[in-house]
Design an enzyme around this catalytic site. Structure first.
Site, PDB file in Angstrom:
ATOM      1  N   ASP A 273      54.086  49.667  39.599  1.00 20.73           N
ATOM      2  CA  ASP A 273      53.171  48.957  38.722  1.00 20.73           C
ATOM      3  C   ASP A 273      53.661  49.228  37.291  1.00 20.73           C
ATOM      4  O   ASP A 273      54.407  50.176  37.039  1.00 20.73           O
ATOM      5  CB  ASP A 273      51.739  49.438  38.913  1.00 20.73           C
ATOM      6  CG  ASP A 273      50.713  48.364  38.559  1.00 20.73           C
ATOM      7  OD1 ASP A 273      51.071  47.442  37.806  1.00 20.73           O
ATOM      8  OD2 ASP A 273      49.568  48.461  39.032  1.00 20.73           O
ATOM      9  N   GLU A 621      34.701  41.387  33.470  1.00 19.77           N
ATOM     10  CA  GLU A 621      35.287  42.196  34.532  1.00 19.77           C
ATOM     11  C   GLU A 621      36.747  41.810  34.703  1.00 19.77           C
ATOM     12  O   GLU A 621      37.110  40.647  34.640  1.00 19.77           O
ATOM     13  CB  GLU A 621      34.530  42.015  35.850  1.00 19.77           C
ATOM     14  CG  GLU A 621      34.515  40.597  36.398  1.00 19.77           C
ATOM     15  CD  GLU A 621      33.921  40.504  37.795  1.00 19.77           C
ATOM     16  OE1 GLU A 621      33.709  41.545  38.442  1.00 19.77           O
ATOM     17  OE2 GLU A 621      33.679  39.377  38.247  1.00 19.77           O
TER      18      GLU A 621
END
Length: 873
Positions: A273, A621
Site C-alpha cells: 500500500d 466517510e
C-alpha cells in the site's frame, strides 16, 4: 478502406512501436515474440544493472532507453469504473452498492466494460507518450476484498460487505471480468487488497498491530483472498499498512511467506500500500531505516514500493549485504512478467485487447449497464401501507435534503468522472413530467440546519474588464513559477478527481491555483463567504487574510461575513493547493439562516408527497480524511446513528399527514430506529453511480421493482457494536451477532411477494449436495428475487458461525410464474474451521435454509424461508 476513429488509436500505437524500437526491433532476445514470456523476462532482467532493477520496483518505474523499456506507472484504480483518469468514463455504483445486487454476472460485465474503457485510455496514453503518468496504466489496484466487519469504517464502502462467501464470489467475478479470458494476454491486471486483516480505524492504520485467532483468520479474513489467488488467478495482491502479530503485513512471515507464496503458490506480483514500507521505520518502528525495511519487504515477496521512497535504498541494502541481487531479480521478473502478459512489449496486432476501439469509452451499453446495476442495488427497507410506488400525476412533490442535488455523493470514492450524472432531484423531476411541480429545498446539512441561502454575486464580480474570476493554475503546491494556465471562470465550484484534467494540460495532483476578482457591492448590508476545500487554502479581502488553512490539509468549510457598503469595491483573492486525493475548492456566497421546520411544513402544505434525500456522503466517510463533523472522525464514524438533525426534520414532515419517503444514501450501515418505526417508506440508494437519480426515480414511481439485498447488517444502535479496534469476530456481522438487528444481512423488500416450496436435497457420489427449490411470484408485479441459501450447523460440539451464506441466485419472475432454482453445495460449503485454523468437514446435523432472506429474519420480507435438516456422517 476508410480509417475510422475506432481504428485510429491502435494504428497509431502500432506505428509508434514500429518506429521507436520498443517492440518490432529484435536486437535483444526479449524482443523475440517466438520465445516464451519466461524466456523473454529472464533475458531482459539479465541485461539490467542493479540500479535499473531497483528503479523498476517503484510504482513510477522510469524508462530504460538503452534497452527500449518504456516508463510505466503501476498505480491505477477501477473500483467501480476506471478512476481518476483525465477522460470521462462510465461510473457504476460504489462497490458496496454493487454487492447489494447479489449479481455476479452483472459484476463480471461491469469489470469487463471497465477493462475495455481502461484499454482505450491506455491506448491514448501510449499514442501520446504518457505511459509514465499515474492513472493511465493497465494495472488496477482493485478489488478491495477486506471484510466490512464494523460499520464505522469509512472505507467499508469500497468492499463487498461483511460476508466472506459473498465477497469471494463477487471478487472472483470482478477479477475474471477485468482480466479477460485470452490464454496468453491479460486484458487488465486486477489486484486483491488489502492483505490482510485490515479494516480500520483509519487514523490508526499506519501504526496498529493486530492479532486474531487462527479461527477468525481462516474463517473470516482469508477466504476471499484464497479464492482470488488460487481460483480466480488474480494478477496482483496489495499488502496492508498495519502490522500483523508484530510484523508489518508487507513483511509478514505468516501472511506473505507461509500462506501467500507457499500454501497458495502465488506467482503474481505484490505491491505495498502506498508508503507502507516507510511505515516500517517511521511508525511501526520495527526496522531502523529504509534499507533494512526495504530488504525485509522484498525478502517477504513485496515487489513494488508504492510511494517511491523506501525502495530507493535497496541499492544500499545490497551493498550492505542485507539482501542479494538475485533476490532482487525475483521481484523484478515478477513485475516484467505482468507487463509482458499485458502485451506491453508486443505490437497491437498480436494483442486483441490492444485493438480495443475508442468507441468503448462511455459506450451506450456501458451506460445502460450502470443503470441496471443502480436499479439492482437499491434496497427497499420499509413500505408501510404500500406508500410506494408513488402515483404518477401528483400535482406537487417537495424534494429535500443534502443529497438531493449533491453531485459528489452518487460517485462514492475511488471513482471516475462521467460526462453525465443524474442527481436524485433531477431524476425525480425527469420522471414526474411536466404536469407535476417538483420543488427543491435543502432544509438541512448532514449534521446541522445552518443552511446558507445562496446569492450569486458573479454579476458583480470582474477582473481586467472581464466578468468573473481570473484563475491562475500552477503545477506545484506553492503557486510558484510560470503558470500552466490562466483562464476566467464565472464561479469557483470544483470537485476534481485525483488525476482529472484541471485546466489545459494540468492534472489534479500536486497543483495550486489563485482566483482573483473585484466584487462591487450592490447594497449596504452584509454577505457571507463560505469556502469549502479538501486541502490548503487562504482567502483575503483587500489584502487582509480572512480565512487561512494553508498549512494544514483539512476537508474544511469555513465562512466569513463581510459588512458591505453599496458601490464599494472589494478585492477578493482565494488561493488553494491540492496534494493527493480528491481536489475540492468552492466558494459560495449568501445569507446564513436556521431552517424553521414547522414553517417549512406550513410553506408546503399543498404538497402531495415529501421525499427526503439524506443519509451521509463520501465527503464524510472515506480514506484517511480530515473530517471532524459530529459523529465522524478521520474518515470513519464515531456513531452509526443517523445525524439527529435529519431525524428532527422527518419528524416535522410526518406532522403534515402527507406521504414521507426517506431516500438514504450511504456507503455503510446507518442506525435508523425512529425512521424504521415511523417513516412509511425507506429506500437505501447507497452511492449509486452516474445513473443514481434515474434509478431512484424508477423505484419511487414503480418503473422498477426494487430487488437489492443488504450486504451488511444494519444495527439498531452504537450499543450493538464491540470496540472498533477489536478484530475478534465475536458478536460481529450476521454470522456472529447475537442481538436483534434493525435490518439483517440479506434483507430487502419488493413490490411483489414470493413463495418458496418443494425444497429437496440430494447427496451426490462425490459428496456435494444438490439443493432444489421452487420459487413462485405470488403478487401482481413482475420483478427480480434474490434466492439465498444458508447453512446452519446444529452440532453444538463444533464451533462455527451461527449461520453462513453458501449460495445465492438472482432470478426474474412474472406474476404467477414459478422457477426451479438449484444449488450445489461442495464439500467446502459443508465444512468449518477448527480452533487451529484447519478446515474440516461438518458432521452431525445441519439445517439448509432457502428463502428471500437469512433464516429467522426479524422483519417482514418479500417471501418466506423454508428449511430442511441434513445429517452428515
Amino acid at each position: 478502406m476508410k480509417i475510422t476513429r475506432a481504428l485510429l488509436y491502435p494504428l497509431m500505437i502500432s506505428l509508434l512501436l514500429c518506429t521507436n524500437g520498443q517492440a518490432q526491433n529484435s536486437t535483444f532476445p526479449f524482443q523475440n515474440y517466438k520465445l516464451t514470456f519466461e524466456e523473454r523476462v529472464n533475458d531482459l532482467v539479465s541485461r539490467m544493472t542493479l540500479e535499473e532493477k531497483v528503479s523498476q520496483m517503484l510504482n513510477a518505474a522510469p524508462a530504460i532507453p538503452r534497452l527500449g523499456v518504456p516508463a510505466y506507472d503501476w498505480w491505477n484504480e477501477t473500483l467501480h469504473g476506471v478512476a481518476r483518469t483525465p477522460y470521462n468514463v462510465t461510473v457504476y455504483p460504489q462497490a458496496i452498492a454493487m454487492a447489494a445486487t447479489f449479481d455476479t454476472a452483472a459484476l463480471f460485465k461491469m469489470a469487463d466494460y471497465s477493462a475495455l474503457e481502461g484499454r482505450v485510455i491506455y491506448n491514448k496514453a501510449v499514442a501520446a507518450g504518457k505511459t509514465n503518468e499515474r492513472y493511465l496504466g493497465l494495472t488496477y489496484w482493485t478489488p478491495n476484498i477486506n471484510i466490512f466487519r464494523d460499520p464505522r469504517w469509512g472505507r467499508g464502502q469500497e468492499t463487498y460487505g461483511e460476508d466472506p462467501y459473498l465477497t469471494a464470489m463477487l471478487g472472483d467475478a470482478f477479477v475474471r471480468g477485468l482480466q479477460g479470458n485470452d490464454p496468453k494476454y491479460l486484458k487488465a491486471a486486477a489486484c486483491a487488497k488489502h492483505y490482510a486483516v485490515h479494516s480500520g480505524p483509519e487514523p490508526l492504520r499506519h501504526v496498529f498491530d493486530v492479532d486474531v485467532s487462527p479461527y477468525d483468520l481462516w474463517d473470516t479474513y482469508l477466504p476471499a483472498f484464497k479464492k482470488l489467488v488460487t481460483a480466480s488467478k488474480v494478477a496482483g495482491v496489495m499488502c496492508a499498512y498495519n502490522a500483523f502479530r508484530k510484523q508489518p503485513c508487507c513483511a509478514s512471515d505468516v501472511l506473505m511467506t507461509d500462506i501467500l507464496r507457499n500454501q497458495w503458490s502465488f506467482k503474481g506480483y505484490v505491491t505495498s500500500d502506498c508508503w507502507a514500507i516507510d511505515d516500517f521505520f517511521k511508525n511501526h518502528k520495527t526496522h531502523p531505516d529504509a534499507a533494512s525495511a526495504s530488504a525485509d519487504a522484498v525478502f517477504h515477496g513485496t515487489d513494488i514500493d508504492c510511494g517511491t521512497a523506501a525502495y530507493k535504498a535497496l541499492v544500499q541494502a545490497v551493498k550492505e549485504n542485507k539482501i542479494t541481487e538475485p533476490q532482487i531479480d525475483v521481484s523484478v521478473k515478477r513485475l516484467f512478467m505482468i507487463r509482458f502478459r499485458l502485451g506491453m512489449f508486443d505490437p497491437p496486432s498480436m494483442v486483441k485487447y490492444a485493438q480495443t476501439p475508442a468507441t468503448e469509452l462511455e459506450a451506450a451499453s456501458h451506460g445502460k449497464h450502470a443503470l441496471q446495476m443502480a436499479h439492482e442495488s437499491i434496497v427497499l427497507l420499509r413500505n408501510a401501507n404500500n406508500t410506494l410506488p408513488l402515483k404518477k400525476g401528483l400535482k406537487k412533490i417537495v424534494v429535500l435534503g443534502p443529497n438531493a442535488v449533491n453531485v459528489i455523493a452518487p460517485l462514492g470514492n475511488y471513482n471516475g468522472t462521467p460526462s453525465k450524472l443524474t442527481t436524485i432531484f433531477q431524476g425525480i423531476k425527469d420522471k414526474a413530467g411536466s404536469t407535476t411541480q417538483v420543488v427543491y429545498e435543502k432544509a438541512v446539512n448532514y449534521t446541522n440546519n445552518n443552511v446558507l441561502e445562496y446569492d450569486d454575486i458573479s454579476p458583480a464580480c470582474s477582473i481586467d474588464g472581464k466578468p468573473g474570476f481570473k484563475a491562475t493554475y500552477y503545477n506545484n503546491r506553492e503557486l510558484n513559477g510560470e503558470p500552466i494556465a490562466t483562464v476566467v471562470e464565472q464561479h469557483i465550484e470544483h470537485d476534481w478527481q485525483e488525476g482529472e484534467n484541471v485546466s489545459g494540460n494540468l492534472r489534479a495532483n500536486d497543483f495550486s491555483v489563485r482566483y482573483v476578482t473585484n466584487y462591487k457591492a450592490t447594497a449596504d448590508g452584509a454577505i457571507t463567504f463560505e469556502v469549502e476545500a479538501d486541502d490548503g487554502f487562504r482567502f483575503t479581502i483587500n489584502g487582509n487574510t480572512i480565512l487561512n488553512s494553508w498549512n494544514r490539509k483539512p476537508r474544511d468549510i469555513s465562512s466569513y461575513t463581510l459588512t458591505t457598503k453599496k458601490d464599494s469595491v472589494y478585492n477578493l483573492v482565494l488561493e488553494y493547493w491540492q496534494g493527493e486525493g480528491k481536489a475540492t475548492i468552492k466558494m459560495h456566497t449568501g445569507h446564513p439562516g436556521v431552517t424553521d421546520f414547522n414553517a417549512l411544513v406550513k410553506k408546503y402544505n399543498d404538497a402531495d408527497a415529501f421525499i427526503f434525500a439524506g443519509g451521509i456522503s463520501p465527503q464524510l466517510e472515506g480514506e484517511e480524511m480530515k473530517v471532524s463533523d459530529p459523529g465522524f472522525k478521520g474518515g470513519d464514524r464515531t456513531s452509526i446513528v443517523l445525524p439527529a438533525i435529519q431525524t428532527e426534520l422527518m419528524k416535522a414532515l410526518q406532522t403534515s399527514g402527507k406521504p414521507v419517503v426517506f431516500v438514504m444514501m450511504t456507503g455503510s450501515a446507518i442506525a435508523i430506529p425512529w425512521e424504521a418505526e415511523n417513516v412509511p417508506a425507506i429506500i437505501n440508494a447507497w452511492y449509486g453511480g452516474q445513473a443514481a437519480g434515474t434509478a431512484v426515480a424508477d423505484v419511487l414511481f414503480g418503473d422498477y421493482n426494487p430487488s437489492g439485498r443488504l450486504p451488511v447488517t444494519f444495527y439498531s444502535s452504537d450499543n450493538d457494536l464491540p470496540s472498533f479496534e477489536d478484530y475478534s469476530m465475536k458478536n460481529r456481522t450476521y454470522r456472529y451477532f447475537t442481538g436483534k438487528a434493525l435490518y439483517g444481512f440479506g434483507y430487502g423488500l419488493s413490490y411483489t411477494t414470493f413463495r418458496y416450496d418443494q425444497l429437496t436435497t440430494v447427496a451426490q457420489s462425490s459428496k456435494p449436495v444438490r439443493v432444489t427449490v421452487r420459487v413462485t411470484n405470488t403478487g401482481k408485479t413482475g420483478g427480480d428475487e434474490v434466492v439465498q441459501l444458508y447453512v446452519v450447523n446444529q452440532n453444538t460440539s463444533i464451533q462455527t458461525s451461527l449461520k453462513a451464506l453458501r449460495g445465492f441466485q438472482r432470478i426474474n419472475l412474472r406474476p404467477s410464474e414459478s422457477k426451479m432454482v438449484s444449488f450445489v453445495l461442495q464439500p467446502d460449503d459443508l465444512s468449518y474451521v477448527d480452533a487451529s485454523g484447519q478446515r474440516k468437514p461438518l458432521v452431525g446435523k445441519v439445517q439448509i435454509c432457502v428463502g428471500s432472506s437469512q433464516p429467522d429474519e426479524a422483519n417482514t420480507t418479500s417471501g418466506n424461508v423454508i428449511k430442511k435438516e441434513l445429517t452428515i456422517k
